[in-house]
Design an enzyme around this catalytic site. Structure first.
Site, PDB file in Angstrom:
ATOM      1  N   LEU A   1      -2.560  -4.366   0.732  1.00  0.00           N
ATOM      2  CA  LEU A   1      -2.056  -3.400  -0.236  1.00  0.00           C
ATOM      3  C   LEU A   1      -1.234  -2.297   0.443  1.00  0.00           C
ATOM      4  CD1 LEU A   1      -5.247  -3.016  -2.489  1.00  0.00           C
ATOM      5  CD2 LEU A   1      -3.403  -4.710  -2.641  1.00  0.00           C
TER       6      LEU A   1
ATOM      7  N   HIS B   1       1.424  -1.148  -4.412  1.00  0.00           N
ATOM      8  CA  HIS B   1       0.200  -1.489  -5.153  1.00  0.00           C
ATOM      9  C   HIS B   1      -0.501  -0.213  -5.639  1.00  0.00           C
ATOM     10  CE1 HIS B   1       0.517  -5.139  -2.464  1.00  0.00           C
ATOM     11  NE2 HIS B   1       0.346  -5.713  -3.645  1.00  0.00           N
TER      12      HIS B   1
END
Ligand code: PAF
Length: 281
Positions: free
Chosen positions: A33, A37
């Site tokens: 991530l 994100h």
């Protein structure tokens, strides 16, 4: 924040939210991530009562084994990002939980995969649509959040949800970019420092396409040639495609009118980067 690894655990984690009538926002991811994100999770946080993030590197959407094996995995950092941004539940299934047997039924995305990444990644969008449909059926969110960086994926998911009457709103979230314009991607961390310095070539080419379309150019060949001319002649750069398509059907046209998705894939060394810009004449 609760973590759930099995179908039973995710059901148990979500039951109280459903019982109390709380809206569920869902952010499906493959982990590794980054701030892009975080933006998806933050948007889900502000738009819904409960936020679920899934982290699952979906084998069905990888057309090359080495790509699947090389895909970055950073679970501890991912969990702390989810906690910081405010996820309530993180779903972390292993492959046998989602695919106890190889699936006999998969989602055929038809001509939506005929252009852009589709021809270069056979079966990729079938794998994406299949896992997203499974995850939507498991999580049953009111809203699901996807990055506009993966424009073809987003268009396919919107269409699948419409075609299959899936009761979820699909929310597209703008691409987050580094200062030099490069779209954030889990794959950026695979680039060496020298390769990272070459990566803006893709967004520069797309911006040139956008500039020409805005200036009134309607011939796709002329726009494309202008965009390609900006890409430096460097042996570490290999353009896979740069195409101009309509943003919903993802088909090229003979003249540009209305909104146009300019999208490309560029290999930088051994890493494949994608990006796109929605251009308006
Ligand atoms: O964009 C991704 O990370 C993946 O394609 C998705 C939507 C999580 C499906 O595996």
């Amino acid at each position: 924040m609760i973590t759930a690894e099995t179908l039973d655990q995710i059901r148990q984690a979500l039951d109280p939210h459903r019982r109390d009538g709380r809206s569920i926002g869902f952010v499906p991811t493959m982990g590794a991530l980054h701030a892009g994100h975080a933006r998806l999770i933050a948007d889900a946080r502000s738009g819904c009562d409960a936020v679920v993030v899934s982290i699952f590197v979906n084998p069905l959407q990888f057309d090359r084994r080495d790509d699947l094996e090389r895909y970055p995995r950073t679970l501890n950092e991912d969990l702390s990002l989810c906690r910081t941004v405010g996820a309530d539940v993180v779903f972390l299934p292993e492959a046998p939980e989602l695919y106890p047997t190889p699936p006999a039924c998969t989602v055929d995305v038809g001509r939506l995969a005929d252009h852009l990444c589709g021809p270069f990644r056979p079966g990729h969008f079938r794998g994406v649509a299949t896992v997203v449909l499974k995850l939507l059926n498991i999580v049953r969110p009111q809203r699901a959040y996807f990055g506009e960086k993966d424009a073809q994926q987003l268009a396919i998911i919107r269409r699948m949800v419409r075609d299959f009457n899936v009761p979820a709103d699909i929310v597209g979230v703008p691409t987050v970019r580094d200062d030099d314009g490069v779209a954030l991607s889990s794959r950026n961390r695979l680039l060496s420092a020298e390769e990272r310095a070459l990566a803006p070539a893709l967004v520069r080419a797309l911006r040139e396409a956008e500039r020409r379309i805005r200036a009134g150019e309607t011939d796709p060949a002329v726009v494309r040639a202008g965009a390609l001319a900006t890409i430096p002649d460097d042996p570490r750069l290999r353009l896979e495609y740069l195409e101009l398509v309509d943003p919903e059907e993802l088909q090229p046209g003979s003249a540009l009118s209305g909104p146009v998705l300019a999208a490309g894939a560029l290999w930088v060394g051994t890493t494949r980067l994608i990006d796109n810009i929605l251009c308006r004449p």
